[in-house]
Design an enzyme around this catalytic site. Structure first.
Site, PDB file in Angstrom:
ATOM      1  N   LYS A 168      -2.322  -1.314  10.835  1.00 32.63           N
ATOM      2  CA  LYS A 168      -3.718  -1.203  10.405  1.00 32.63           C
ATOM      3  C   LYS A 168      -3.927  -1.992   9.108  1.00 32.63           C
ATOM      4  O   LYS A 168      -2.958  -2.348   8.418  1.00 32.63           O
ATOM      5  CB  LYS A 168      -4.078   0.273  10.218  1.00 32.63           C
ATOM      6  CG  LYS A 168      -3.231   1.008   9.169  1.00 32.63           C
ATOM      7  CD  LYS A 168      -3.388   2.516   9.282  1.00 32.63           C
ATOM      8  CE  LYS A 168      -2.524   3.223   8.235  1.00 32.63           C
ATOM      9  NZ  LYS A 168      -2.536   4.685   8.411  1.00 32.63           N
ATOM     10  N   TYR A 181      -9.934 -10.494 -22.783  1.00 33.26           N
ATOM     11  CA  TYR A 181     -11.083  -9.618 -23.009  1.00 33.26           C
ATOM     12  C   TYR A 181     -10.687  -8.411 -23.848  1.00 33.26           C
ATOM     13  O   TYR A 181      -9.614  -7.832 -23.654  1.00 33.26           O
ATOM     14  CB  TYR A 181     -11.609  -9.089 -21.667  1.00 33.26           C
ATOM     15  CG  TYR A 181     -12.388 -10.106 -20.870  1.00 33.26           C
ATOM     16  CD1 TYR A 181     -13.570 -10.657 -21.343  1.00 33.26           C
ATOM     17  CD2 TYR A 181     -11.935 -10.492 -19.617  1.00 33.26           C
ATOM     18  CE1 TYR A 181     -14.280 -11.566 -20.583  1.00 33.26           C
ATOM     19  CE2 TYR A 181     -12.638 -11.400 -18.844  1.00 33.26           C
ATOM     20  CZ  TYR A 181     -13.824 -11.936 -19.345  1.00 33.26           C
ATOM     21  OH  TYR A 181     -14.524 -12.833 -18.584  1.00 33.26           O
ATOM     22  N   MET A 186     -10.487 -11.401 -13.918  1.00 36.53           N
ATOM     23  CA  MET A 186     -10.772 -11.428 -12.481  1.00 36.53           C
ATOM     24  C   MET A 186      -9.894 -12.457 -11.754  1.00 36.53           C
ATOM     25  O   MET A 186      -9.345 -12.173 -10.687  1.00 36.53           O
ATOM     26  CB  MET A 186     -12.248 -11.754 -12.248  1.00 36.53           C
ATOM     27  CG  MET A 186     -12.668 -11.637 -10.796  1.00 36.53           C
ATOM     28  SD  MET A 186     -14.387 -12.082 -10.528  1.00 36.53           S
ATOM     29  CE  MET A 186     -15.245 -10.743 -11.332  1.00 36.53           C
TER      30      MET A 186
HETATM   31  C1  LIG Z   1      -1.174   5.115   8.375  1.00 37.51           C
HETATM   32  C2  LIG Z   1      -0.621   6.052   9.361  1.00 37.51           C
HETATM   33  C3  LIG Z   1       0.742   6.030   9.685  1.00 37.51           C
HETATM   34  C4  LIG Z   1       1.749   5.176   8.943  1.00 37.51           C
HETATM   35  O1  LIG Z   1       2.043   5.816   7.710  1.00 37.51           O
HETATM   36  P1  LIG Z   1       3.127   5.231   6.670  1.00 37.51           P
HETATM   37  O2  LIG Z   1       3.223   6.288   5.627  1.00 37.51           O
HETATM   38  O3  LIG Z   1       2.558   3.958   6.143  1.00 37.51           O
HETATM   39  O4  LIG Z   1       4.375   5.014   7.402  1.00 37.51           O
HETATM   40  C5  LIG Z   1       1.171   6.847  10.716  1.00 37.51           C
HETATM   41  N1  LIG Z   1       0.321   7.667  11.377  1.00 37.51           N
HETATM   42  C6  LIG Z   1      -1.000   7.736  11.059  1.00 37.51           C
HETATM   43  C7  LIG Z   1      -1.872   8.677  11.798  1.00 37.51           C
HETATM   44  C8  LIG Z   1      -1.504   6.946  10.033  1.00 37.51           C
HETATM   45  O5  LIG Z   1      -2.803   7.046   9.708  1.00 37.51           O
END
Ligand SMILES: *Cc1c(COP(=O)(O)O)cnc(C)c1O
Length: 379
Positions: A49, A273, A321
Site C-alpha cells: 500500500k 530560518y 522546504m
Molecule cells: C499496513 C497493514 C499491514 C502491514 O503492516 P506492517 O506493520 O507494515 O508490517 C498488515 N495488515 C494490515 C491490515 C495493514 O493495514
C-alpha cells in the site's frame, strides 16, 4: 560509504534531481525471503500500500513477484488498478474493500476485496450473484474481523449477525478470514494473545476458512501470530518491525541529497530560518538540495547527523522546504564539491534512528518521501 557516483546518476533526458532515493531491490528480496522462512508454515504475502511505503509500487511488486510472492495487499482500489497494470497474474487484495457501487471496478481489474462490514458483504454478495448468472467466473474475497483496533472489520456483533444469516455469504467466495494486531511490535504485550483468542472464538461461528493474522512483527513472532497467510509490510522495506528490540531486517532505502552550494561562513553568523544555529567560530556550510517538501522531517534541524563521504556532519539550523544545511567545517576540501551526494537516511544514519529523532515511526518517514525525489533502483 556513499554509492559510486554513477549509481546516483539519473536516466538520460530526465531533469536533474537534487534528492535521490536509492532502493536496493536485492535487499528487499532478501528481507522477503527472511520473512517467508520465519513463517515457514504460512504463505507469505506482501503489503505494498501507499506506493509500496513510498519506494515505488510497480518496481517493488515486480521484484517480490519474481521472488515468488503471489499475493499482494493494497489499501485502495486505485492502488490495486495500478498494481494490476504491473502484474497480470498476482492475487491482489484491497484492504478498504469496495465503496458503494464500486464492485464493477473490482471485477474489471480482478481485485479481491477485503470485506470489512455487513453492508460491504451484502453489496458484494449481490454483485457476485449477478455476475454468476451472467456466467462470469467467481471473484474471491476475504473477510476481516476487528479484534482490538476498532478500525476496519466486523465487530463482534457484526460477526454474529453474519453467522446468524448464512445467506449473506451464500454467493461470496471467501479465501480467508483475517484480523490485525494492535501491539504486534511489542511481542509480549498481552493484547496480542487476547486478540488471537477473540479471533478464534468469533471465526468459530463462521464457515471454516484459512486465517491471516501477522503483519511484519507478527510474522516474525511465531505461528500463533501468523495464521495461514502473513501480511508483512514495513519489514520488507527495512524498517524495524519491533518497538522494543533491535532491527533484524536489511537496509533497503538510502536517501541522498546533493550539495548545491558550499559557503564560507564568518564567525557569529546564523544559519537558516529563525537563526536557530550560530556558527560561533565560523566555518563551512554545505547547502543540500533536500528539504521537508521531500519528506525529510523539519524536526531534524539541529538534531540529526548526515554523512559526507563517510564522515558524520551535523544538520544545522532549521530544515527549509527545499534545502537543508550541514556544517562541513571539518570535512577535507577535496570531499566538498557541488553535486556530491550527502547521505541523509540509510546505513550510517538508520531509518529507525531518523524516525525516532523525528518523533515518529519508519513507516511515516518512508511514506512521506516526496514525489520530487528520483528513485534509483539497484539489483
Ligand atoms: C499496513 C497493514 C499491514 C502491514 O503492516 P506492517 O506493520 O507494515 O508490517 C498488515 N495488515 C494490515 C491490515 C495493514 O493495514
Amino acid at each position: 560509504m556513499p554509492p559510486p557516483a554513477q549509481e546516483l546518476r539519473i536516466a538520460d533526458g530526465e531533469p536533474a534531481s537534487n534528492g535521490v532515493l536509492r532502493v536496493d531491490l536485492s535487499a528487499l528480496a532478501r528481507n522477503y525471503r527472511h520473512l517467508r522462512t520465519a513463517a515457514a508454515h504460512s504463505r507469505c504475502a506482501a503489503v505494498v500500500k501507499a506506493n509500496a511505503y513510498g519506494l515505488g509500487l510497480k518496481r517493488v511488486a515486480r521484484r517480490l513477484h519474481r521472488e515468488g510472492c503471489e499475493t499482494f495487499f493494497v489499501a485502495t482500489s486505485a492502488e490495486g488498478i495500478s498494481l494490476r497494470s504491473a502484474l497480470d497474474r498476482a492475487t491482489i487484495y484491497v484492504l478498504a474493500g469496495p465503496s458503494s457501487g464500486e464492485e464493477e471496478v473490482y471485477a474489471a481489474h480482478r481485485l479481491c476485496p477485503v470485506l470489512n462490514s455487513v453492508p460491504q458483504i451484502v453489496a458484494w454478495g449481490q454483485h457476485c450473484d449477478r455476475a454468476s448468472r451472467d456466467g462470469a467466473p467467481p471473484l474471491h474475497a476475504a473477510l476481516h474481523i476487528d479484534t482490538g483496533m476498532e478500525r476496519l472489520g466486523l465487530s463482534r456483533a457484526d460477526t454474529m449477525d453474519v453467522a446468524a444469516n448464512a445467506h449473506l455469504l451464500e454467493h461470496v467466495t471467501l479465501d480467508f478470514v483475517m484480523t490485525h494486531l494492535a501491539c504486534a511490535d511489542e511481542p509480549s504485550h498481552e493484547l496480542n494473545a487476547s486478540q488471537v483468542r477473540l479471533f478464534d472464538n468469533l471465526r468459530a461461528h463462521l464457515p471454516a476458512l484459512p486465517t491471516s493474522i501477522g503483519n511484519s512483527a507478527g510474522t516474525l513472532t511465531g505461528h500463533y501470530f501468523q495464521g495461514d497467510l502473513v501480511r508483512p509490510g514495513i519489514a520488507l522495506y527495512g524498517g524495524n518491525p519491533y518497538s522494543d528490540r533491535p532491527n533484524p531486517m536489511e537496509v533497503v532505502v538510502q536517501l541522498f541529497g546533493r550539495i548545491i552550494q558550499i559557503r564560507q561562513v564568518s564567525p557569529m553568523s546564523t544559519v537558516g530560518y529563525g537563526a536557530t544555529f550560530r556558527m560561533e567560530k565560523g566555518g563551512m556550510i554545505a547547502t543540500v538540495g533536500v528539504g521537508y517538501a521531500d519528506g525529510y522531517p523539519r524536526k531534524l534541524g539541529n538534531a540529526c547527523p548526515a554523512v559526507v563521504n563517510g564522515r558524520l556532519v551535523p544538520v544545522v539550523g532549521r530544515v527549509s522546504m527545499d534545502t537543508l544545511a550541514v556544517d562541513v567545517t571539518g570535512v577535507p576540501p577535496e570531499d566538498l564539491r557541488i553535486g556530491a551526494p550527502v547521505e541523509l537516511i540509510g546505513r550510517a544514519i538508520a531509518l529507525d534512528r531518523v524516525a525516532q529523532l523525528a518523533g515518529t515511526i519508519a513507516n511515516e518517514i518512508l511514506t512521506g518521501l516526496g514525489a520530487r525525489l528520483s528513485r534509483f533502483y539497484v539489483d
